[in-house]
Design a protein around this motif. Structure first.
Motif, mmCIF file in Angstrom:
data_model
loop_
_atom_site.group_PDB
_atom_site.id
_atom_site.type_symbol
_atom_site.label_atom_id
_atom_site.label_comp_id
_atom_site.label_asym_id
_atom_site.label_seq_id
_atom_site.Cartn_x
_atom_site.Cartn_y
_atom_site.Cartn_z
ATOM 1 N N GLU A 12 0.810 -1.214 0.000
ATOM 2 C CA GLU A 12 0.000 0.000 0.000
ATOM 3 C C GLU A 12 0.850 1.273 0.000
ATOM 4 O OE1 GLU A 12 -3.270 -0.022 -0.403
ATOM 5 O OE2 GLU A 12 -3.217 -2.207 -0.440
ATOM 6 N N VAL A 17 3.062 1.272 -5.347
ATOM 7 C CA VAL A 17 1.839 1.109 -6.147
ATOM 8 C C VAL A 17 1.688 2.217 -7.186
ATOM 9 C CG1 VAL A 17 0.498 -0.195 -4.494
ATOM 10 C CG2 VAL A 17 0.460 2.288 -4.400
ATOM 11 N N PRO A 20 3.015 3.947 -13.337
ATOM 12 C CA PRO A 20 3.110 5.145 -14.174
ATOM 13 C C PRO A 20 2.039 5.201 -15.268
ATOM 14 C CG PRO A 20 4.945 3.664 -14.589
ATOM 15 C CD PRO A 20 4.213 3.123 -13.419
ATOM 16 N N SER A 22 -1.521 3.879 -15.722
ATOM 17 C CA SER A 22 -2.597 3.115 -15.088
ATOM 18 C C SER A 22 -3.633 2.606 -16.084
ATOM 19 C CB SER A 22 -3.295 3.975 -14.049
ATOM 20 O OG SER A 22 -2.376 4.375 -13.098
ATOM 21 N N LEU A 23 -3.997 3.470 -17.022
ATOM 22 C CA LEU A 23 -5.066 3.086 -17.943
ATOM 23 C C LEU A 23 -4.583 2.061 -18.964
ATOM 24 C CD1 LEU A 23 -7.942 3.423 -18.908
ATOM 25 C CD2 LEU A 23 -7.247 5.424 -20.196
ATOM 26 N N LEU A 60 -10.144 8.956 -24.202
ATOM 27 C CA LEU A 60 -9.067 9.249 -23.245
ATOM 28 C C LEU A 60 -7.687 8.958 -23.834
ATOM 29 C CD1 LEU A 60 -10.813 7.603 -20.184
ATOM 30 C CD2 LEU A 60 -10.364 10.038 -20.391
ATOM 31 N N ARG A 61 -7.586 7.866 -24.567
ATOM 32 C CA ARG A 61 -6.297 7.453 -25.173
ATOM 33 C C ARG A 61 -6.545 7.001 -26.606
ATOM 34 N NH1 ARG A 61 -4.960 9.820 -21.733
ATOM 35 N NH2 ARG A 61 -4.040 9.271 -19.731
ATOM 36 N N LYS B 136 -4.301 7.546 -4.472
ATOM 37 C CA LYS B 136 -2.967 7.371 -5.046
ATOM 38 C C LYS B 136 -2.094 6.374 -4.265
ATOM 39 C CE LYS B 136 -0.937 11.415 -2.880
ATOM 40 N NZ LYS B 136 -0.491 12.795 -3.104
ATOM 41 N N THR B 137 -2.437 6.150 -3.012
ATOM 42 C CA THR B 137 -1.635 5.200 -2.245
ATOM 43 C C THR B 137 -2.249 3.802 -2.265
ATOM 44 O OG1 THR B 137 -2.798 5.776 -0.255
ATOM 45 C CG2 THR B 137 -0.741 6.944 -0.648
ATOM 46 N N ASN B 139 -3.858 0.453 -4.660
ATOM 47 C CA ASN B 139 -4.050 -0.210 -5.940
ATOM 48 C C ASN B 139 -5.507 -0.637 -6.069
ATOM 49 O OD1 ASN B 139 -3.047 -1.069 -8.320
ATOM 50 N ND2 ASN B 139 -1.545 -2.462 -7.437
ATOM 51 N N PHE B 171 -12.295 4.044 -16.167
ATOM 52 C CA PHE B 171 -11.340 4.598 -17.137
ATOM 53 C C PHE B 171 -10.953 6.063 -16.869
ATOM 54 C CE2 PHE B 171 -12.218 1.417 -20.861
ATOM 55 C CZ PHE B 171 -11.460 0.473 -20.199
ATOM 56 N N PRO B 172 -11.941 6.964 -16.669
ATOM 57 C CA PRO B 172 -11.550 8.357 -16.421
ATOM 58 C C PRO B 172 -10.685 8.526 -15.165
ATOM 59 C CG PRO B 172 -13.869 8.223 -16.960
ATOM 60 C CD PRO B 172 -13.400 6.828 -16.736
ATOM 61 N N LEU B 174 -8.609 6.224 -13.906
ATOM 62 C CA LEU B 174 -7.273 5.702 -14.235
ATOM 63 C C LEU B 174 -6.509 6.687 -15.112
ATOM 64 C CD1 LEU B 174 -8.378 2.054 -15.007
ATOM 65 C CD2 LEU B 174 -6.875 2.719 -13.144
ATOM 66 N N ALA B 175 -7.231 7.324 -16.016
ATOM 67 C CA ALA B 175 -6.587 8.295 -16.908
ATOM 68 C C ALA B 175 -6.105 9.505 -16.120
ATOM 69 C CB ALA B 175 -7.552 8.725 -17.993
ATOM 70 N N THR B 177 -5.097 9.543 -13.050
ATOM 71 C CA THR B 177 -3.895 9.160 -12.311
ATOM 72 C C THR B 177 -2.689 9.304 -13.224
ATOM 73 O OG1 THR B 177 -5.278 7.539 -11.247
ATOM 74 C CG2 THR B 177 -2.937 7.350 -10.838
ATOM 75 N N LEU B 178 -2.882 8.923 -14.475
ATOM 76 C CA LEU B 178 -1.800 9.017 -15.445
ATOM 77 C C LEU B 178 -1.376 10.475 -15.637
ATOM 78 C CD1 LEU B 178 0.021 7.888 -17.668
ATOM 79 C CD2 LEU B 178 -1.919 7.984 -19.217
ATOM 80 N N ILE B 179 -2.390 11.349 -15.809
ATOM 81 C CA ILE B 179 -2.088 12.762 -16.006
ATOM 82 C C ILE B 179 -1.267 13.276 -14.828
ATOM 83 C CG2 ILE B 179 -3.119 15.086 -16.103
ATOM 84 C CD1 ILE B 179 -5.516 13.612 -17.570
ATOM 85 N N ASP B 181 0.613 11.577 -12.799
ATOM 86 C CA ASP B 181 1.963 11.017 -12.783
ATOM 87 C C ASP B 181 2.862 11.703 -13.799
ATOM 88 O OD1 ASP B 181 0.864 7.655 -12.069
ATOM 89 O OD2 ASP B 181 1.417 9.308 -10.754
#
Lengths: 166, 189
Positions: A12, A17, A20, A22-23, A60-61, B136-137, B139, B171-172, B174-175, B177-179, B181
């Motif tokens: 945790e 976790v 980099p 995620s999607l 989104l991608r 963010k901490t 999974n 999806f949004p 997860l996306a 989180t990517l932004i 990062d």
């Protein structure tokens, strides 16, 4: 000190976790499952749900469906199969079919208009031929679709196809 | 567990203490939102307890209805801070339901996952930071998705329907989180 760090390891902890991308891994992991689900052409509303999910992913991608020609080689043939089976059996489209085709047209539009990755001409040709099959069917039985399904829905689908193929 | 009697109903003493606390708050003229906020921990705990005892509860849909009602009245921060523990509990019970195969339990779990992921999607649109700071901490979403994946191919259309919707609504998040990062990586390097 090193030993203590190992003992205190936790899945945790943010550094453990912090994925980099995620999607992307999730999309990789689920794409095959979604396309497998779409093979069951009798579950039309579920195919529509899968298409909606791919549309959100694409918004989104957009690269994901372009990479490895995923949409061209994995998703589009499934739509073709559905449309061909309807034509072969001379089945009329149901309301669920029209909704599915509308969703598919929206996804195709978003896909082909993504400027960073131009779509190959051979796919455009294939797509136009498939979409014209739908237009022909809708126009051939226009009165039935307007009365039995929804005039507005059918009109909107025809307009979308025309915009995409012109 | 200790709040349930052998018949699966909440013990009277728990209800009484919750009621007294609630009446004291009303006396202090708190607004509905404030009341929900103060009692959010109890409400979530109550929902979680019900999920854990689904086989004993006559109305299996009640935890889902409670969550829906709670989210209609609560502020986003009243639920978002409990999402990690709530999802962990839900995961735990879902794993049990896989083994026990209690009729209807998995479906309730899927509905709760769906409402939770929809909540996160809606909240992240309004306040991205609030959700990301909480998640963010963890999974969390991957753990959730790992459990719903088999149901996408379920012959039960409803289960498949819920699972695909859960996937879509994550999806949004997860996306985002990517932004976050990418921004962090650019700042560091």
């Amino acid at each position: 000190m090193e030993r203590e760090e190992v003992i205190n390891f936790s899945t945790e902890d943010p550094e453990n976790v912090n994925i980099p991308e995620s999607l992307a891994p999730i999309a990789w992991e689920f794409f095959e499952t979604l396309t497998y689900r779409m093979k069951k052409i009798e579950a039309v509303s579920l195919i529509t749900e899968c298409l909606k999910t791919l549309a959100v992913l694409n918004s989104l991608r957009p690269d994901f469906l372009h990479n490895q020609r995923r949409l061209e080689e994995k998703v589009f043939p499934l739509l073709q199969k559905l449309i061909d089976s309807k034509r072969r059996n001379e089945d009329l489209y149901s309301l669920a079919d029209i909704r599915l085709l509308t969703e598919a047209t929206d996804l195709l539009k978003a896909f082909v208009t993504y400027k960073e990755r131009p779509v190959k001409e051979d796919f455009k040709g294939l797509m136009n031929r498939t979409l014209s099959t739908i237009t022909e069917e809708l126009k051939r039985n226009q009165e039935h679709y307007e009365k039995q399904i929804s005039g507005e829905l059918v009109k909107s689908l025809l307009e979308k196809i025309e915009q995409l193929t012109s | 567990m200790e709040n349930f009697s052998s018949s699966g109903h909440l013990k009277k003493v728990t209800i009484h203490s919750a009621l007294i606390s609630f009446l004291v708050d009303i006396n202090e003229a708190k607004t509905v939102a404030e009341l929900i906020s103060v009692h959010s921990s109890n409400i979530i705990q109550n929902i979680t307890q019900k999920i854990g005892h689904l086989s004993l509860i006559r109305n299996k849909n009640s935890p889902f209805r409670m969550l829906v009602a709670f989210l209609e009245m609560a502020l986003p921060q009243d639920f978002v801070r409990f999402v990690p523990s709530f999802v962990r509990s839900l995961n735990k019970f879902t794993d049990q339901y896989y083994l026990e195969d209690t009729t209807g339990s998995i479906e309730v779990a899927l509905k709760l996952y769906l409402r939770t992921s929809e909540f996160l999607r809606q909240t992240i649109e309004a306040d991205e930071k609030l959700v990301l700071d909480t998640l963010k901490t963890s999974n969390l979403l991957r753990q959730m998705l790992m459990r719903i994946k088999p149901f996408i191919l379920s012959s039960d259309k409803k289960m498949s329907f819920y699972s695909i919707q859960i996937l879509r609504s994550t999806f949004p998040v997860l996306a985002s989180t990517l932004i976050c990062d990418i921004i962090a990586a650019n700042v560091i390097f």
